[in-house]
Enzyme design. Structure first.
Site: not given
Ligand code: PLP
Length: 437
Positions: A56, A58, A202, A231, A237
Site C-alpha cells: 500500500y 497511498e 488524450d 497502447k 495496462r
Molecule cells: C483507450 C482509450 C482510453 C481508455 O483507456 P482504458 O485504459 O481502457 O481505460 C481513453 N481515451 C482514449 C482516447 C483511448 O483510446
C-alpha cells in the site's frame, strides 16, 4: 507451444493456469490487429509479476500515508523521471489505473458537474470518456461534439472554432480511438484561448508515436495530457497524466478548500488520490518505469516509425484492392476501413477474420448508418504486429490475406487456408517463448 514460468500456479491452480496458457497461445498464434493492443517485453511482464503488488502506497514518493515505502518510492520516482524525460513534461502522475481513470481524475478537478465540454464525437473516432451519454463524462457534464468532414474524413478546424464559440465549453478535448490522422495542436490551442477553455489532449492511442516524435507533439499546447501506457507506448495496462508547462491556479482549478496557490500538476495529483483512487498499483508502476526506460532507447524511435510505415503499407495494399479507407489513408498506427462498397458489415468482417486467425474490431465509421453492434467498418492497427517484427512486406501479405477472407466471408475453406498462412507468419515471428525460462 510455450510454457509459462509460473511453476506454483500450474500446480496449485491448473484451471487458471490452463486459461492463461491458452491465452498465451492465442496471442502467439494469431495476427493481433486491434489498434489499441500491443505486446509488452519480458522485462515489463516480469516487473508486473512481483511482490510489489502487496504494498500500500497511498500518497506520492516521500509523502506517503503508509510506512515501508522506501523501495516503491524509488520505483515511482524512476517512472516519473523517465516519463518526464520521454515527453518533455514539467509534471507527471503515473498512478492512474487506466486511461479512463486518468480522465476521471482530470474531470474531477477541471470541471464542476453540469459544466460544458467539447470533444470529438464517439461516432467519428472519439472516446467514451470524452462525453458519451453512457459514460460518467456525458452523465455528469454537458457534452458537445465536433466531428470529421464527410468528404475528407478529417477534422475541419474552422468548424471546431465555430462550435467552440457557440458552445463556450470550459474544456476542449482532443484525442481519439479511431482517427487515422494527426492533430493541429496549435490551432486547437488558439481556439481554446479564444473561448478561455482548458485544452486537454488524450493521447491514449498515439503516446508511443508522440514519444518517438513521429507524430506532432501536444505537450507545448495542451494544458493537460492524459494517456494509457499499454497502447503504442507498449507498457503495462495503465494510465498517466502529464503537464507540459506547469502553471499556477489554472482556470480556477485552485485548492478550493485551502485557498493556497497551487500548481496545475499539484491539483491534478489530488484528482488521482484522494479524488478518484485509493492505493496505487506499485507492481504496474514498476512495469511502467521499465517500459518508459525502453521507450527512451534509440531503437524505440525505429519501432515507432515502423508502426507508421506498416500502417501505410497496409493502407496502400487495401486501397489497391478497392477498399475505402476513412480519410483515404493514415498518418499513424491505424486504418479505418469503410466496408459499405463491399456489401459487408463490420460485424461480419470481424467474425470472418477471427475465424482465419486475424483479430480486429468492428468499428463505426463517420456518418455510419448502422448500429454500434453491427457497424459499417473495421479498425486495423499495426502496433502489435510491429512489435513481433513485421515490416511493410508482411503487412502487404496481411492485406492480401484480409482481402481473401472478406471477398468470400462465409467460405470456411478460405478461412482455414488463410489460418494456415497466418500460422506460418506467426511461426516466422515468434512472440513469447516461455519454454526457454
Ligand atoms: C483507450 C482509450 C482510453 C481508455 O483507456 P482504458 O485504459 O481502457 O481505460 C481513453 N481515451 C482514449 C482516447 C483511448 O483510446
Amino acid at each position: 507451444m510455450s510454457t509459462l514460468p509460473q511453476h506454483a500456479l500450474s500446480t496449485q491452480d491448473p484451471d487458471v493456469y490452463a486459461a492463461i496458457q491458452n491465452e498465451v497461445d492465442r496471442q502467439n498464434d494469431g495476427l493481433e490487429m486491434i489498434a489499441s493492443e500491443n505486446f509488452v517485453s519480458r522485462a515489463v511482464l516480469e516487473a508486473m509479476g512481483t511482490p510489489l503488488t502487496n504494498k500500500y502506497a497511498e500518497g506520492l514518493p516521500g509523502k506517503r500515508y503508509y510506512g515501508g515505502c522506501e523501495h516503491v518510492d524509488v520505483v515511482e520516482d524512476l517512472a516519473r523521471d523517465r516519463a518526464k524525460k520521454l515527453f518533455g513534461a514539467d509534471w507527471v502522475n503515473v498512478q492512474p489505473h487506466s486511461g479512463a481513470q486518468a480522465n476521471a481524475a482530470l474531470y474531477l478537478k477541471a470541471l464542476e458537474p453540469g459544466d460544458k465540454l467539447l470533444g470529438l464525437d464517439l461516432a467519428h473516432g472519439g472516446h467514451l470518456t470524452h462525453g458519451s451519454p453512457v459514460n460518467f463524462s456525458g452523465i455528469l457534464y454537458e457534452a458537445a461534439f465536433y466531428g470529421v468532414e464527410k468528404d475528407t474524413g478529417r477534422i475541419d478546424m474552422n468548424k471546431v472554432r465555430d462550435k467552440a464559440h457557440e458552445v463556450q465549453p470550459k474544456m476542449i478535448s482532443i484525442g481519439a480511438s479511431a482517427y487515422p490522422r494527426d492533430f493541429d495542436y496549435e490551432a486547437f490551442r488558439d481556439i481554446a484561448d479564444e473561448v478561455d477553455a482548458l485544452l486537454w489532449m488524450d493521447m491514449a492511442h498515439t503516446a508511443g508515436l508522440i514519444a518517438a516524435e513521429v507524430m506532432n507533439d501536444p505537450m507545448p499546447y495542451a494544458h493537460v495530457v492524459t494517456t494509457t501506457t499499454h497502447k503504442t507506448l507498449r507498457g503495462p495496462r495503465g494510465g498517466m497524466m502529464l503537464v507540459g508547462n506547469d502553471i499556477e491556479n489554472p482556470f480556477g482549478i485552485t485548492a478550493r478548500k485551502s485557498g493556497r496557490t497551487k500548481m496545475l500538476g499539484e491539483v491534478l495529483d489530488s484528482g488521482v488520490f484522494p479524488g478518484t483512487q485509493g492505493g496505487p498499483l506499485m507492481h504496474v508502476i514498476a512495469a511502467k518505469a521499465v517500459a518508459f526506460g525502453e521507450a527512451l532507447q534509440d531503437d524505440f524511435t525505429t519501432y515507432a516509425q515502423q508502426i507508421v510505415d506498416n500502417a501505410q503499407a497496409l493502407a496502400e495494399a487495401l486501397i489497391e484492392r478497392d477498399y475505402n479507407l476513412v480519410s483515404g489513408g493514415t498518418d499513424n498506427h491505424l486504418v479505418l476501413v469503410d466496408l459499405r462498397n463491399k456489401d459487408l458489415t463490420g460485424k461480419q468482417a470481424e467474425q470472418a477474420l477471427e475465424a482465419a486467425g486475424i483479430t480486429t474490431n468492428k468499428n463505426m465509421v463517420p456518418y455510419d448508418d448502422k448500429s454500434p453492434f453491427v457497424t459499417s467498418g473495421i479498425r486495423l492497427g499495426t502496433p502489435a504486429l510491429t512489435t513481433r517484427g513485421f515490416g511493410p512486406d508482411e503487412l502487404r501479405r496481411v492485406a492480401a490475406l484480409i482481402d481473401r477472407v472478406l471477398a468470400d466471408p462465409s467460405n470456411e475453406d478460405v478461412q482455414q487456408a488463410v489460418r494456415s498462412e497466418v500460422q506460418a507468419l506467426c511461426d516466422t515471428f515468434p512472440l513469447y517463448d516461455f519454454a526457454t525460462v
